[in-house]
Write an enzyme that holds these catalytic residues in place. Structure first.
Site, PDB file in Angstrom:
ATOM      1  N   ASP A  51      -2.307   2.193  -4.525  1.00  0.00           N
ATOM      2  CA  ASP A  51      -3.544   2.579  -3.846  1.00  0.00           C
ATOM      3  C   ASP A  51      -4.591   1.483  -4.009  1.00  0.00           C
ATOM      4  O   ASP A  51      -4.517   0.655  -4.939  1.00  0.00           O
ATOM      5  CB  ASP A  51      -4.087   3.887  -4.425  1.00  0.00           C
ATOM      6  CG  ASP A  51      -3.180   5.066  -4.117  1.00  0.00           C
ATOM      7  OD1 ASP A  51      -2.492   5.024  -3.076  1.00  0.00           O
ATOM      8  OD2 ASP A  51      -3.157   6.023  -4.928  1.00  0.00           O
ATOM      9  N   HIS A  57       0.816  -1.211   0.000  1.00  0.00           N
ATOM     10  CA  HIS A  57       0.000   0.000   0.000  1.00  0.00           C
ATOM     11  C   HIS A  57       0.851   1.264   0.000  1.00  0.00           C
ATOM     12  O   HIS A  57       0.342   2.371  -0.230  1.00  0.00           O
ATOM     13  CB  HIS A  57      -0.917  -0.006   1.233  1.00  0.00           C
ATOM     14  CG  HIS A  57      -2.242   0.639   0.997  1.00  0.00           C
ATOM     15  ND1 HIS A  57      -2.468   1.561   0.003  1.00  0.00           N
ATOM     16  CD2 HIS A  57      -3.434   0.496   1.628  1.00  0.00           C
ATOM     17  CE1 HIS A  57      -3.730   1.952   0.031  1.00  0.00           C
ATOM     18  NE2 HIS A  57      -4.344   1.321   1.017  1.00  0.00           N
TER      19      HIS A  57
END
Length: 440
Positions: free
Chosen positions: A415, A411
């Site tokens: 995204d 992450h």
């Protein structure tokens, strides 16, 4: 004159390895280029060949020792006479085969059972087994020999080529206890009280439990270290979806015979998923990128690391430039890697690099999983087993062959929107393979 046997080059950035085991005994004849030892590195197992034909006269290191590239580990004498020969009869008859194929020479090390070990030696009448015999045993069998106080040279091995196994040692120890003669009382000169009857030996308890401690191989240690580093470093998250496999299954059923006849390889599922990932990576390039310090490195190619289960652990050979490969080329490459993984012949170069990983736990029956990222990559796709499940199609509940897909991603770089978009693109390409042909 003896010739040195040196540790060969093990690959880029690899400077040392661990001697896993000797494939030849001291005094045994060897042919030129015949493997005499097996090394383990952080990534692969490597056989060390003899540079000349002759007799193995010196072993300068022991199993478990760490050796550097270029180090001398043994010597082979071209003029020496072989002294390691099997006994003519008895338990060592099985060892006679080891003269022409000693210790499984010519076998692939990765396919040997861990419990097997070298052919039995001639019995030693002086009592405890000699040190040179003990050192030829595998760690598991060596511990059993020392624990049960048995002579390995007097046991008939049940393993391949007459080699001993741990069960052989345990069975021999139990047999010795059961067959041990009872001491006799000396004859008395006159009447005497009868000697007490010997007590019957209690039978071994059913379901005896044993424990065995085995040192982790370098490969297993590296796997453990890298996977834990991935968990500690990456902001790892997993998103899921499911895919209807009907279209791919139908395409395989329709064209599998023609495909195999033309290309000499069977059409599998992996080629569809590799091509689908290549297509999706063009729309979502961050999934195929990596982090280096404070920079993001984007790749205009897709090198797919294909997770393959090998006898000594998980390995991930790389299918390079997958975006430009045909279905047949992908299937042939993966099949060749699978064969090499089972044989233990994958090279370091074949496992270095990779920008994205595909792991198919479905071949083992996995329904759902959260795969771990293979650093420095940023994402991994997990495939799972196909099973018939009820789904709604055009307002009707019907059974369809469904597979869960999982995408684990970093992450820090990817995204959630990008990860979900990538997985949806893969799903769309699998459910409608025409997209792969017309680049949609």
């Amino acid at each position: 004159m003896a010739t040195d046997v040196e540790v060969p080059a093990l690959g880029e950035s690899i400077t040392e390895g661990t001697l896993a085991n000797w494939l030849k005994k001291l005094g045994e004849a060897v042919a030129a280029d015949e493997p005499i030892a097996e090394l383990e590195t952080d990534k692969v197992s490597v056989e060390v060949p003899s540079p000349i034909a002759g007799v193995l006269t010196e072993q300068l290191v022991q199993a478990g020792d760490t050796v550097a590239v270029g180090a001398v580990i043994a010597r082979v004498d071209q003029s020496a006479t072989a002294t390691a020969a099997p006994a003519p009869s008895g338990p060592a008859q099985a060892a006679a085969a080891s003269t022409t194929n000693p210790a499984g020479a010519g076998e692939t090390p990765a396919l040997r059972e861990d419990a097997e070990l070298n052919a039995p030696h001639a019995p030693d009448p002086d009592g405890p087994p000699r040190d040179d015999v003990i050192t030829t045993l595998s760690p598991a069998v060596r511990r059993a020999v020392l624990e049960y106080h048995v002579d390995p040279t007097s046991i008939r091995g049940s393993g391949k080529d007459g080699r001993l196994t741990k069960d052989d040692v345990i069975a021999a120890a139990q047999g010795q206890k059961a067959e041990a003669p009872q001491a006799k009382e000396p004859a008395a000169p006159g009447p005497a009280a009868p000697a007490p009857a010997p007590q019957a030996k209690a039978p071994a308890a059913a379901g005896d439990r044993h424990e065995e401690r085995v040192k982790m191989s370098r490969l297993r240690q590296t796997i453990a270290k890298r996977l834990k580093e991935a968990q500690n470093t990456a902001a790892m998250l997993t998103t899921f979806n499911d895919v209807d496999m009907s279209a791919v299954i139908d395409a395989r059923a329709r064209y599998k015979d023609l495909f195999e006849k033309k290309h000499g390889i069977r059409l599998g599922f992996m080629a569809f998923f590799v091509k689908a990932c290549a297509l999706a990576a063009r729309d979502v390039p961050s999934v195929n990128a990596s982090l280096e310090g404070d920079e993001i490195v984007y790749h205009d190619y897709l090198d797919v690391s294909v997770a393959v289960s090998a006898p000594k652990g998980l390995v991930v050979p790389v299918v390079r430039n997958a975006q430009s490969m045909s279905f047949a080329e992908i299937e042939k490459t993966i099949a060749a890697y699978g064969k090499k993984a089972k044989e233990g012949t994958l090279t370091v170069d074949e496992m270095q690099g990779g920008t994205f990983t595909i792991s198919n736990g479905g071949v083992f029956g996995s329904l759902l999983s959260t795969p771990i990222i293979n650093p420095p990559q940023s994402a991994v796709l997990g495939m799972h087993r196909i099973e018939e499940r009820p789904v709604v199609k055009d307002g009707q509940i019907v059974a369809r062959p469904m597979m869960y897909l999982a995408l684990s991603y970093d992450h820090r770089l990817i995204d959630g929107r990008e990860a979900v978009t990538f997985l949806v693109r893969v799903k769309e390409a699998i459910e409608d393979p025409t997209r792969l042909l017309i680049d949609l």
